[in-house]
Design a protein around this motif. Sequence first.
Motif, PDB file in Angstrom:
ATOM      1  N   VAL A  13      50.149  51.672  36.987  1.00 25.01           N
ATOM      2  CA  VAL A  13      49.189  52.216  37.950  1.00 25.01           C
ATOM      3  C   VAL A  13      49.276  51.360  39.206  1.00 25.01           C
ATOM      4  O   VAL A  13      49.138  50.138  39.127  1.00 25.01           O
ATOM      5  N   GLU A  14      49.506  51.983  40.356  1.00 25.66           N
ATOM      6  CA  GLU A  14      49.615  51.254  41.618  1.00 25.66           C
ATOM      7  C   GLU A  14      48.417  51.543  42.512  1.00 25.66           C
ATOM      8  O   GLU A  14      47.846  52.629  42.477  1.00 25.66           O
ATOM      9  N   GLY A  15      48.061  50.558  43.349  1.00 28.69           N
ATOM     10  CA  GLY A  15      47.032  50.760  44.363  1.00 28.69           C
ATOM     11  C   GLY A  15      45.655  50.316  43.903  1.00 28.69           C
ATOM     12  O   GLY A  15      45.329  50.328  42.711  1.00 28.69           O
ATOM     13  N   LEU A  16      44.824  49.910  44.873  1.00 24.66           N
ATOM     14  CA  LEU A  16      43.502  49.365  44.560  1.00 24.66           C
ATOM     15  C   LEU A  16      42.620  50.349  43.798  1.00 24.66           C
ATOM     16  O   LEU A  16      41.982  49.983  42.806  1.00 24.66           O
ATOM     17  N   LYS A  17      42.573  51.613  44.250  1.00 23.94           N
ATOM     18  CA  LYS A  17      41.677  52.588  43.619  1.00 23.94           C
ATOM     19  C   LYS A  17      42.033  52.797  42.152  1.00 23.94           C
ATOM     20  O   LYS A  17      41.170  52.743  41.277  1.00 23.94           O
ATOM     21  N   GLY A  18      43.319  53.043  41.892  1.00 27.85           N
ATOM     22  CA  GLY A  18      43.749  53.306  40.520  1.00 27.85           C
ATOM     23  C   GLY A  18      43.578  52.100  39.620  1.00 27.85           C
ATOM     24  O   GLY A  18      43.131  52.221  38.470  1.00 27.85           O
ATOM     25  N   VAL A  19      43.907  50.904  40.126  1.00 34.24           N
ATOM     26  CA  VAL A  19      43.788  49.690  39.316  1.00 34.24           C
ATOM     27  C   VAL A  19      42.320  49.385  39.038  1.00 34.24           C
ATOM     28  O   VAL A  19      41.940  49.032  37.917  1.00 34.24           O
ATOM     29  N   ASP A  40      43.980  36.420  49.018  1.00 37.28           N
ATOM     30  CA  ASP A  40      42.700  35.926  49.542  1.00 37.28           C
ATOM     31  C   ASP A  40      41.888  37.004  50.253  1.00 37.28           C
ATOM     32  O   ASP A  40      40.774  36.726  50.738  1.00 37.28           O
ATOM     33  N   GLU A  41      42.424  38.223  50.349  1.00 41.87           N
ATOM     34  CA  GLU A  41      41.645  39.308  50.948  1.00 41.87           C
ATOM     35  C   GLU A  41      40.513  39.688  50.001  1.00 41.87           C
ATOM     36  O   GLU A  41      40.703  39.732  48.779  1.00 41.87           O
ATOM     37  N   PRO A  42      39.306  39.950  50.538  1.00 38.82           N
ATOM     38  CA  PRO A  42      38.128  40.160  49.683  1.00 38.82           C
ATOM     39  C   PRO A  42      38.328  41.183  48.566  1.00 38.82           C
ATOM     40  O   PRO A  42      37.915  40.952  47.425  1.00 38.82           O
ATOM     41  N   GLN A  43      38.954  42.331  48.864  1.00 36.50           N
ATOM     42  CA  GLN A  43      39.099  43.359  47.831  1.00 36.50           C
ATOM     43  C   GLN A  43      40.054  42.917  46.726  1.00 36.50           C
ATOM     44  O   GLN A  43      39.889  43.289  45.560  1.00 36.50           O
ATOM     45  N   PHE A  44      41.031  42.069  47.087  1.00 40.27           N
ATOM     46  CA  PHE A  44      41.949  41.562  46.068  1.00 40.27           C
ATOM     47  C   PHE A  44      41.315  40.422  45.275  1.00 40.27           C
ATOM     48  O   PHE A  44      41.541  40.302  44.063  1.00 40.27           O
ATOM     49  N   VAL A  45      40.509  39.601  45.937  1.00 39.04           N
ATOM     50  CA  VAL A  45      39.754  38.559  45.225  1.00 39.04           C
ATOM     51  C   VAL A  45      38.879  39.202  44.159  1.00 39.04           C
ATOM     52  O   VAL A  45      38.806  38.733  43.011  1.00 39.04           O
ATOM     53  N   GLU A  46      38.228  40.310  44.527  1.00 37.59           N
ATOM     54  CA  GLU A  46      37.341  41.020  43.591  1.00 37.59           C
ATOM     55  C   GLU A  46      38.108  41.550  42.385  1.00 37.59           C
ATOM     56  O   GLU A  46      37.676  41.415  41.233  1.00 37.59           O
ATOM     57  N   ILE A  47      39.266  42.146  42.644  1.00 37.63           N
ATOM     58  CA  ILE A  47      40.009  42.780  41.550  1.00 37.63           C
ATOM     59  C   ILE A  47      40.662  41.731  40.653  1.00 37.63           C
ATOM     60  O   ILE A  47      40.763  41.904  39.436  1.00 37.63           O
ATOM     61  N   ILE A  48      41.071  40.601  41.241  1.00 39.55           N
ATOM     62  CA  ILE A  48      41.627  39.500  40.446  1.00 39.55           C
ATOM     63  C   ILE A  48      40.538  38.928  39.539  1.00 39.55           C
ATOM     64  O   ILE A  48      40.766  38.672  38.347  1.00 39.55           O
ATOM     65  N   ALA A  49      39.345  38.749  40.097  1.00 36.07           N
ATOM     66  CA  ALA A  49      38.236  38.221  39.298  1.00 36.07           C
ATOM     67  C   ALA A  49      37.883  39.166  38.156  1.00 36.07           C
ATOM     68  O   ALA A  49      37.606  38.731  37.031  1.00 36.07           O
ATOM     69  N   SER A  50      37.896  40.470  38.429  1.00 40.07           N
ATOM     70  CA  SER A  50      37.610  41.456  37.393  1.00 40.07           C
ATOM     71  C   SER A  50      38.635  41.372  36.272  1.00 40.07           C
ATOM     72  O   SER A  50      38.281  41.408  35.084  1.00 40.07           O
ATOM     73  N   LEU A  79      49.378  46.191  41.322  1.00 41.69           N
ATOM     74  CA  LEU A  79      49.957  47.083  40.310  1.00 41.69           C
ATOM     75  C   LEU A  79      49.477  46.603  38.947  1.00 41.69           C
ATOM     76  O   LEU A  79      49.422  45.396  38.686  1.00 41.69           O
ATOM     77  N   ALA A  80      49.101  47.531  38.095  1.00 40.20           N
ATOM     78  CA  ALA A  80      48.683  47.188  36.733  1.00 40.20           C
ATOM     79  C   ALA A  80      49.623  47.822  35.723  1.00 40.20           C
ATOM     80  O   ALA A  80      50.082  48.951  35.910  1.00 40.20           O
ATOM     81  N   VAL A  81      49.916  47.084  34.669  1.00 46.49           N
ATOM     82  CA  VAL A  81      50.630  47.628  33.514  1.00 46.49           C
ATOM     83  C   VAL A  81      49.571  47.921  32.452  1.00 46.49           C
ATOM     84  O   VAL A  81      48.813  47.026  32.056  1.00 46.49           O
ATOM     85  N   VAL A  82      49.484  49.192  32.045  1.00 47.00           N
ATOM     86  CA  VAL A  82      48.380  49.658  31.200  1.00 47.00           C
ATOM     87  C   VAL A  82      48.931  50.215  29.894  1.00 47.00           C
ATOM     88  O   VAL A  82      49.936  50.936  29.883  1.00 47.00           O
ATOM     89  N   GLU A  83      48.267  49.889  28.800  1.00 50.77           N
ATOM     90  CA  GLU A  83      48.663  50.423  27.495  1.00 50.77           C
ATOM     91  C   GLU A  83      48.356  51.914  27.418  1.00 50.77           C
ATOM     92  O   GLU A  83      47.269  52.347  27.813  1.00 50.77           O
TER      93      GLU A  83
END
Length: 237
Positions: A13-19, A40-50, A79-83
């Motif tokens: 899954v690619e992209g912020l919305k899908g991930v 270090d961009e806020p939206q990426f910091v959030e998704i990394i923390a999640s 990008l996420a690798v999803v089962e």
Amino acid sequence: QKKYRREALAFIVEGLKGVREVLNLDLSVLLLLVEGSRRDEPQFVEIIASAEGQQVPVEFLGRGDIGDIKCTDTFHGVLAVVEQPEVAPDMVLGGGPVICLDRINDPGNLGTIIRTADWFGIKNIVLSEGSVDPYNHKVVRSTMGSISHVNIYEASNILEFLKRAQSDYTLVGLDLDARPIESLEPHKKAIYVFGSESHGLAEPLENLLDERYTIEGKGEAESLNVAVSAGILMSRL
């Protein structure tokens, strides 16, 4: 590649919305890949923390890595690798309408049908053998996240699947010479069967149908796109 998606039972899954969507749902995310320059961009910091909060491994990519693994022309930073979820026949036959697709080959059409089913609250989709892989990155992208909201069962023998289901379910299809779709009365348990873009419904499946409807047109086009046909029918439900 399909071969390795099958072996790994995973998809991309690619992209912020899908991930963000898959991290918030009951899906197993195996790995998160983030463009290092954007960490270090806020939206990426959030998704990394999640991801880290769910014990999902996080790796950071350089430009060379991105060029090797991205599935789209423009990489959107994550990008996420999803089962792949395990879907058994009784999950899609557990009640409510079922969309059955016979040899749907176009990724965009399949993705649109999945997204439309999700819009109308239809949770169960069955694919015949010979259909495009629902975890193809083009399909996943065109579902706009809806692939995470529906059960998709890939039948190894669609004819046998429908024969077994017919004791409990009404089989409904579209035909050029049939009753107008406006007369369709939704059943509590029905399977709505659609054929491929190029070949239509296979004859053995067509012979199983209990009911047939047509979408009447007024122009000169020979036929409707299968995703459009499915959308019109689903709106009737």
